[in-house]
Design an enzyme around this catalytic site. Structure first.
Site, PDB file in Angstrom:
ATOM      1  N   HIS A  12      38.929  24.110 -86.697  1.00  0.00           N
ATOM      2  CA  HIS A  12      39.023  22.942 -87.582  1.00  0.00           C
ATOM      3  C   HIS A  12      40.200  22.101 -87.113  1.00  0.00           C
ATOM      4  O   HIS A  12      41.345  22.293 -87.531  1.00  0.00           O
ATOM      5  CB  HIS A  12      39.221  23.392 -89.031  1.00  0.00           C
ATOM      6  CG  HIS A  12      39.079  22.278 -90.026  1.00  0.00           C
ATOM      7  ND1 HIS A  12      38.188  22.333 -91.081  1.00  0.00           N
ATOM      8  CD2 HIS A  12      39.704  21.083 -90.144  1.00  0.00           C
ATOM      9  CE1 HIS A  12      38.282  21.220 -91.796  1.00  0.00           C
ATOM     10  NE2 HIS A  12      39.212  20.446 -91.240  1.00  0.00           N
ATOM     11  N   HIS A  14      41.169  18.009 -86.008  1.00  0.00           N
ATOM     12  CA  HIS A  14      40.803  16.600 -85.921  1.00  0.00           C
ATOM     13  C   HIS A  14      41.521  15.934 -84.753  1.00  0.00           C
ATOM     14  O   HIS A  14      42.742  16.043 -84.618  1.00  0.00           O
ATOM     15  CB  HIS A  14      41.153  15.878 -87.219  1.00  0.00           C
ATOM     16  CG  HIS A  14      40.315  16.306 -88.388  1.00  0.00           C
ATOM     17  ND1 HIS A  14      39.130  15.678 -88.718  1.00  0.00           N
ATOM     18  CD2 HIS A  14      40.480  17.294 -89.298  1.00  0.00           C
ATOM     19  CE1 HIS A  14      38.609  16.257 -89.787  1.00  0.00           C
ATOM     20  NE2 HIS A  14      39.419  17.247 -90.158  1.00  0.00           N
ATOM     21  N   ASP A  16      42.106  12.631 -84.025  1.00  0.00           N
ATOM     22  CA  ASP A  16      43.082  11.582 -84.331  1.00  0.00           C
ATOM     23  C   ASP A  16      44.338  12.130 -84.984  1.00  0.00           C
ATOM     24  O   ASP A  16      45.443  11.628 -84.748  1.00  0.00           O
ATOM     25  CB  ASP A  16      42.453  10.470 -85.191  1.00  0.00           C
ATOM     26  CG  ASP A  16      41.675  10.981 -86.378  1.00  0.00           C
ATOM     27  OD1 ASP A  16      41.585  12.215 -86.572  1.00  0.00           O
ATOM     28  OD2 ASP A  16      41.129  10.144 -87.127  1.00  0.00           O
ATOM     29  N   GLY A 170      36.536  13.391 -95.180  1.00  0.00           N
ATOM     30  CA  GLY A 170      37.035  12.252 -95.939  1.00  0.00           C
ATOM     31  C   GLY A 170      37.441  12.614 -97.347  1.00  0.00           C
ATOM     32  O   GLY A 170      37.718  13.774 -97.659  1.00  0.00           O
ATOM     33  N   HIS A 197      33.393  19.625 -95.610  1.00  0.00           N
ATOM     34  CA  HIS A 197      34.708  19.777 -96.230  1.00  0.00           C
ATOM     35  C   HIS A 197      34.472  19.946 -97.733  1.00  0.00           C
ATOM     36  O   HIS A 197      33.913  19.051 -98.370  1.00  0.00           O
ATOM     37  CB  HIS A 197      35.553  18.515 -96.013  1.00  0.00           C
ATOM     38  CG  HIS A 197      36.264  18.448 -94.703  1.00  0.00           C
ATOM     39  ND1 HIS A 197      35.608  18.396 -93.497  1.00  0.00           N
ATOM     40  CD2 HIS A 197      37.596  18.392 -94.419  1.00  0.00           C
ATOM     41  CE1 HIS A 197      36.505  18.303 -92.515  1.00  0.00           C
ATOM     42  NE2 HIS A 197      37.724  18.305 -93.051  1.00  0.00           N
ATOM     43  N   GLU A 200      38.623  21.507-101.327  1.00  0.00           N
ATOM     44  CA  GLU A 200      39.975  21.112-100.927  1.00  0.00           C
ATOM     45  C   GLU A 200      40.569  20.210-102.002  1.00  0.00           C
ATOM     46  O   GLU A 200      41.627  20.499-102.562  1.00  0.00           O
ATOM     47  CB  GLU A 200      39.938  20.392 -99.585  1.00  0.00           C
ATOM     48  CG  GLU A 200      41.298  19.936 -99.087  1.00  0.00           C
ATOM     49  CD  GLU A 200      41.210  19.098 -97.821  1.00  0.00           C
ATOM     50  OE1 GLU A 200      42.258  18.925 -97.173  1.00  0.00           O
ATOM     51  OE2 GLU A 200      40.112  18.600 -97.489  1.00  0.00           O
ATOM     52  N   ASP A 277      43.854  21.976 -88.698  1.00  0.00           N
ATOM     53  CA  ASP A 277      43.434  20.724 -89.312  1.00  0.00           C
ATOM     54  C   ASP A 277      43.927  19.540 -88.479  1.00  0.00           C
ATOM     55  O   ASP A 277      43.143  18.877 -87.819  1.00  0.00           O
ATOM     56  CB  ASP A 277      43.924  20.612 -90.759  1.00  0.00           C
ATOM     57  CG  ASP A 277      43.080  19.655 -91.588  1.00  0.00           C
ATOM     58  OD1 ASP A 277      42.071  19.157 -91.086  1.00  0.00           O
ATOM     59  OD2 ASP A 277      43.427  19.419 -92.763  1.00  0.00           O
TER      60      ASP A 277
END
Length: 320
Positions: A12, A14, A16, A170, A197, A200, A277
């Site tokens: 997991h 990301h 960016d 998101g 997701h 959370e 993450d």
């Protein structure tokens, strides 16, 4: 399995949210992009979440600046290379890098061109490092139906060619899973594995819905701990959880490390994994996550080995 003592898997992660500040500055200078500062220490506060982050929505604001340098083919290729080298420093041997193609269209690229650039970056990264990389395409909460369907269509086109799944990412609390039921139905029909997701920013019902909609893995899922029914379902189905400790502390998904439900999940037999993450936004890497768990949570060697074995089982690529 001896190599697992020193090596890690990150499922997991990301793109960016994991770009180094040095890369962002370097790329911004090349493309004439304005930044709040071109000094690493002055730029970092704009890239990293702190204890002052109110919630997940506030945390997501940290992605604005990294997104600026991922709008060109060269930026995407070099961005993947940058993250791969950071992963190598953290002794990662396999990672699934996720990103939303629809977030990289500001300079005229199509979603397909974005995906091709990332795949090119992955191939170059594998040549330069010993890491095996693949990618997951994120559909976005709040995006249009057409944008997300295009992401799904392209995931199907590139499945097994650098793409292994899609994800729904998101603002979970603003855009619950129910809004995307049709998307998941199409993904199921197209035989595209998907992650959601869930659990959370919302409670265990979000995890329950994700399971009902056919998610192959759950991103985060920490709030599943508040429902015995949901935990039992996770155990019985074997659907893996992608836990991210530092991120969860920053977004308020958990209030302190003692609340982290990792041990409860392991004791109940859930397939649980540890991930980063966002390496830059959360100021971490996978080695740091495990060190934090060992120092502040009392993670045992046996538990660490189980987590690493679970990551191998949960990976969309066959590793052994």
């Amino acid at each position: 399995m001896d190599y697992l003592k020193e090596k890690y898997i990150d499922l997991h992660l990301h793109l960016d949210g994991s770009l180094s500040p040095e890369f962002i500055i370097r790329r911004a200078k090349k493309e004439g992009i304005s930044l709040p500062s071109f000094q690493v220490e002055e730029l970092l506060p704009h890239l990293r979440a702190t204890k002052k982050v109110k919630d997940l929505n506030d945390y997501l604001k940290c992605f604005r600046i990294p997104g600026l340098v991922l709008q060109s083919e060269r930026g995407l290729i070099e961005g993947v290379l940058d993250v791969a080298h950071e992963l190598a420093l953290a002794n990662v041997f396999y990672a699934e890098l996720r990103y939303a193609p629809q977030k990289h269209l500001e300079k005229g690229l199509s979603q397909e061109a974005v995906i091709r650039a990332v795949i090119k970056g992955i191939k170059l990264a594998e040549e330069e490092t010993s890491i095996k990389l693949t990618s997951i395409l994120c559909c976005m909460r709040g995006a249009s139906y057409e944008e997300n369907m295009e992401t799904l269509r392209l995931a199907s086109k590139f499945m097994g060619k650098g793409v292994v799944a899609i994800d729904l990412a998101g603002a979970e609390a603003l855009y619950p899973n129910e809004l995307y039921e049709t998307l998941f139905k199409y993904a199921y029909e197209m035989d595209v594995p998907y992650i959601i997701h869930a659990g959370e920013a919302l409670g265990p019902d979000s995890v329950k819905t994700a399971i009902e909609y056919g998610a192959r893995r759950i991103g985060h899922g920490v709030h599943a701990v508040f429902s015995e029914e949901v935990m039992t379902t996770l155990k019985n189905t074997g659907i893996p959880l992608e836990l991210c400790l530092s991120s969860n502390l920053q977004t308020g998904a958990i209030q302190n490390i003692e609340d982290f439900p990792l041990r409860t999940f392991l004791q109940k037999g859930l397939v649980t994994t540890i991930n980063t993450d966002n390496m830059t936004v959360s100021n971490t890497n996978i080695e740091k996550e495990f060190e934090l768990l060992k120092s502040d949570y009392g993670l045992t060697k046996e538990e660490e080995l189980i987590l690493k074995q679970n990551a191998i089982k949960a990976a969309f690529t066959k590793l052994i």
